[in-house]
Design a protein around this motif. Structure first.
Motif, PDB file in Angstrom:
ATOM      1  N   GLY A   8       0.806  -1.237  -0.026  1.00 53.27           N
ATOM      2  CA  GLY A   8       0.071  -0.044   0.082  1.00 53.27           C
ATOM      3  C   GLY A   8       0.997   1.262   0.061  1.00 53.27           C
ATOM      4  N   GLY A   9       2.097   1.024   0.132  1.00 43.43           N
ATOM      5  CA  GLY A   9       3.014   2.357   0.057  1.00 43.43           C
ATOM      6  C   GLY A   9       3.144   3.017  -1.295  1.00 43.43           C
ATOM      7  N   GLN A  10       3.559   4.501  -1.076  1.00 41.60           N
ATOM      8  CA  GLN A  10       3.638   5.269  -2.269  1.00 41.60           C
ATOM      9  C   GLN A  10       4.816   4.881  -2.967  1.00 41.60           C
ATOM     10  OE1 GLN A  10       1.850   7.170   0.303  1.00 41.60           O
ATOM     11  NE2 GLN A  10       0.131   6.952  -1.049  1.00 41.60           N
ATOM     12  N   GLY A  11       5.793   4.251  -2.433  1.00 42.63           N
ATOM     13  CA  GLY A  11       7.095   4.180  -3.331  1.00 42.63           C
ATOM     14  C   GLY A  11       7.771   5.743  -3.640  1.00 42.63           C
ATOM     15  N   SER A  12       7.517   6.711  -2.538  1.00 42.42           N
ATOM     16  CA  SER A  12       7.792   7.898  -3.167  1.00 42.42           C
ATOM     17  C   SER A  12       9.341   8.038  -3.204  1.00 42.42           C
ATOM     18  CB  SER A  12       7.390   9.021  -2.110  1.00 42.42           C
ATOM     19  OG  SER A  12       7.727   8.526  -0.841  1.00 42.42           O
ATOM     20  N   GLY A  20       0.275   4.245   6.531  1.00 39.21           N
ATOM     21  CA  GLY A  20       1.446   3.212   7.095  1.00 39.21           C
ATOM     22  C   GLY A  20       0.723   1.865   7.079  1.00 39.21           C
ATOM     23  N   ASN A  21       1.807   1.046   7.073  1.00 38.88           N
ATOM     24  CA  ASN A  21       1.729  -0.528   7.099  1.00 38.88           C
ATOM     25  C   ASN A  21       1.096  -1.124   8.098  1.00 38.88           C
ATOM     26  OD1 ASN A  21       3.965  -0.426   8.353  1.00 38.88           O
ATOM     27  ND2 ASN A  21       5.173  -1.333   6.719  1.00 38.88           N
ATOM     28  N   GLY A  22       1.121  -0.274   9.201  1.00 41.57           N
ATOM     29  CA  GLY A  22       0.552  -0.680  10.380  1.00 41.57           C
ATOM     30  C   GLY A  22      -1.005  -0.592  10.443  1.00 41.57           C
ATOM     31  N   ASN A  23      -1.719  -0.161   9.293  1.00 45.02           N
ATOM     32  CA  ASN A  23      -3.070  -0.217   9.204  1.00 45.02           C
ATOM     33  C   ASN A  23      -3.344  -1.567   8.821  1.00 45.02           C
ATOM     34  OD1 ASN A  23      -5.432   0.718   7.132  1.00 45.02           O
ATOM     35  ND2 ASN A  23      -5.448   1.473   9.035  1.00 45.02           N
ATOM     36  N   LEU A  24      -2.595  -2.389   8.466  1.00 44.01           N
ATOM     37  CA  LEU A  24      -2.882  -3.911   8.257  1.00 44.01           C
ATOM     38  C   LEU A  24      -3.860  -4.426   9.191  1.00 44.01           C
ATOM     39  CD1 LEU A  24      -1.906  -6.389   6.440  1.00 44.01           C
ATOM     40  CD2 LEU A  24      -0.376  -6.808   8.559  1.00 44.01           C
ATOM     41  N   PHE A  69       1.340  10.906   8.234  1.00 43.54           N
ATOM     42  CA  PHE A  69       1.422  10.087   9.422  1.00 43.54           C
ATOM     43  C   PHE A  69       1.096   8.498   9.002  1.00 43.54           C
ATOM     44  CE2 PHE A  69       0.425  14.378  10.148  1.00 43.54           C
ATOM     45  CZ  PHE A  69       1.194  14.592  11.241  1.00 43.54           C
ATOM     46  N   GLU A  70       2.046   8.045   9.542  1.00 42.77           N
ATOM     47  CA  GLU A  70       1.808   6.482   9.304  1.00 42.77           C
ATOM     48  C   GLU A  70       2.024   5.519  10.582  1.00 42.77           C
ATOM     49  OE1 GLU A  70       4.126   5.481   5.552  1.00 42.77           O
ATOM     50  OE2 GLU A  70       5.316   6.323   6.717  1.00 42.77           O
TER      51      GLU A  70
END
Ligand code: UTP
Length: 420
Positions: A104-108, A210-214, A363-364
């Motif tokens: 789900g990241g933006q790969g910014s 953020g990946n913690g939203n998993l 915010f992640e």
């Protein structure tokens, strides 16, 4: 729509964000509707409180931390390795393992247009990051005679493109019904003046949170029930961009199961003692990954009687969580971390502006903050040259060229040897 506009104006005035409607009169009706809907769906209280609170964040101090024991894979005997491997294999064969890919990241930093998982390594033929993961799964499925369920977390900005990519590639010939895509949540991003920004004159800029939203997202999409229904006991959770990350590693699975801890992680030894990488430790008696920015060199020097460094294990985003642990986490709320990044925005003249320096906060939540919800975590320190080749950007140490070389050496080379 009049009523909605009135409501939106009230909200924006309350939170001093009136600029978001600056171009409203210039918009087409459909765009106006979209913008109003977006404004009415945002929890301004939540995001602005996060912003205010993040300005007060304090760093950890040394008193709070103590070492977290870990197993060094290179020191395990053949007997130990096959003991853990046998346990892991039995669990895989029994269909107890699922794989979750965080995509789900933006790969910014990479600045690649499109979902990061669709980025291709320049091998012959080219191979995408998603296909690499799928190949590990296909190989495991063939070896164990089962199909491993694969859950892929996307975000609103890349969900459709991810699904289209899989369709276009016929799901890489992995059983389509065994792949579940689910979208994580996002949050508005905020500039240094505490203002939300516009991505287009009709759209507020959002970023995945953020990946913690998993954990919340798995529950929201009923996937924890799906796992239980499939009798899955353990999930391997990993990022999308590490081309050496084998999601079905029987030794890691076996070690995790035999340790009886609900959570496990792989780690990497930090070669440079002065690097700012966060390290595994116990914080307030519970497993955690700590930011030791203000005491990095002192902690990095601490060794035990055997010469083992006690605070040098870093995160490589390779975890095991029991399904029970995931259910517990779905009901808890993880803290948010603030990241200072560059992000293009629409300025007050209505022009797109690309900043040269970081200009926004996002915010992640991080998966690793979940560790502190448990009494203990199993930690397996592994060899980076065998298991760690992520792609983060084009110029740093984790670039596509380095990843390609390590992939060719460790994965393609092994396949050739296996076939001969
Ligand atoms: P990173 O923090 O490295 O983010 O994510 P990124 O998106 O790959 O790259 P940058 O920081 O924007 O340059 C580590 C893993 O966590 C996933 C990413 O897709 C990657 O697999 N991730 C990150 C999510 O799933 N959701 C998020 O909101 C953020």
């Amino acid at each position: 729509m009049e009523e909605q506009l009135k409501k939106a104006k009230e909200i924006l005035s309350k939170y001093k964000q009136e600029h978001l409607l600056q171009f409203y009169d210039e918009l087409l009706e459909d765009e106006q509707r979209k913008l109003l809907n977006q404004i009415l769906s945002i929890h301004f209280d939540e995001i602005l409180q996060l912003y205010e609170k993040s300005k007060l964040d304090v760093l950890d101090s040394t008193e709070e931390v103590e070492p977290l024991p870990f197993v060094d894979k290179s020191k395990l005997s053949e007997k130990d390795l096959s003991f853990y491997s046998d346990i892991g294999k039995r669990s895989i064969q029994a269909g107890e393992i699922a794989v979750v890919t965080l995509a789900g990241g933006q790969g910014s930093r990479l600045g690649f247009k499109g979902p990061k998982g669709t980025f291709e390594l320049d091998t012959l033929p080219k191979i995408s990051l998603f296909e690499i993961i799928c190949n590990y799964l296909k190989e495991a499925s063939k070896y164990y005679g089962i199909t491993i369920p694969w859950y892929i977390m996307t975000s609103s900005s890349n969900h459709q493109a991810t699904i289209d990519f899989f369709k276009q590639h016929h799901f890489f010939h992995y059983p389509e019904q065994s792949i579940s895509f689910f979208v994580q949540e996002d949050l508005p991003i905020i500039n240094t003046e505490g203002k939300l920004i516009l991505e287009e004159i009709y759209k507020i800029k959002m970023a995945s949170n953020g990946n913690g939203n998993l954990f919340h997202s798995l529950q929201k999409h009923h996937l924890l029930d799906d796992m239980k229904h499939k009798n899955i006991k353990w999930t391997f959770i990993g990022g999308v961009d590490n081309v050496l990350l084998n999601p079905v590693d029987p030794i890691f699975i076996g070690l995790t199961i035999s340790s009886k801890n609900p959570v496990a992680s792989k780690s990497l030894f930090k070669k440079n003692p002065d690097s700012r990488d966060w390290v595994f430790a116990k914080k307030y008696g519970r497993p955690a990954i700590v930011d030791c920015e203000n005491f990095v060199s002192e902690l990095s020097k601490i060794q035990d009687d055997t010469g083992t460094y006690l605070y040098r294990e870093t995160n490589m985003l390779a975890h095991m969580f029991s399904v029970d642990a995931l259910c517990k986490l779905a009901a808890s709320s993880l803290p948010y971390h603030r990241a200072f990044r560059k992000s293009a925005f629409v300025n007050y003249e209505g022009m797109k502006q690309v900043p040269e320096k970081p200009n926004i906060y996002k915010f992640e939540q991080f998966v690793f903050d979940a560790f502190s919800e448990f009494d203990m975590l199993t930690l397996l320190s592994v060899n980076p040259s065998e298991e760690f080749a992520p792609i983060k950007d084009f110029n740093g140490p984790y670039n596509p060229e380095v990843a390609k070389k390590l992939y060719e050496k460790n994965v393609l080379h092994c396949e050739i040897v296996d076939e001969t």
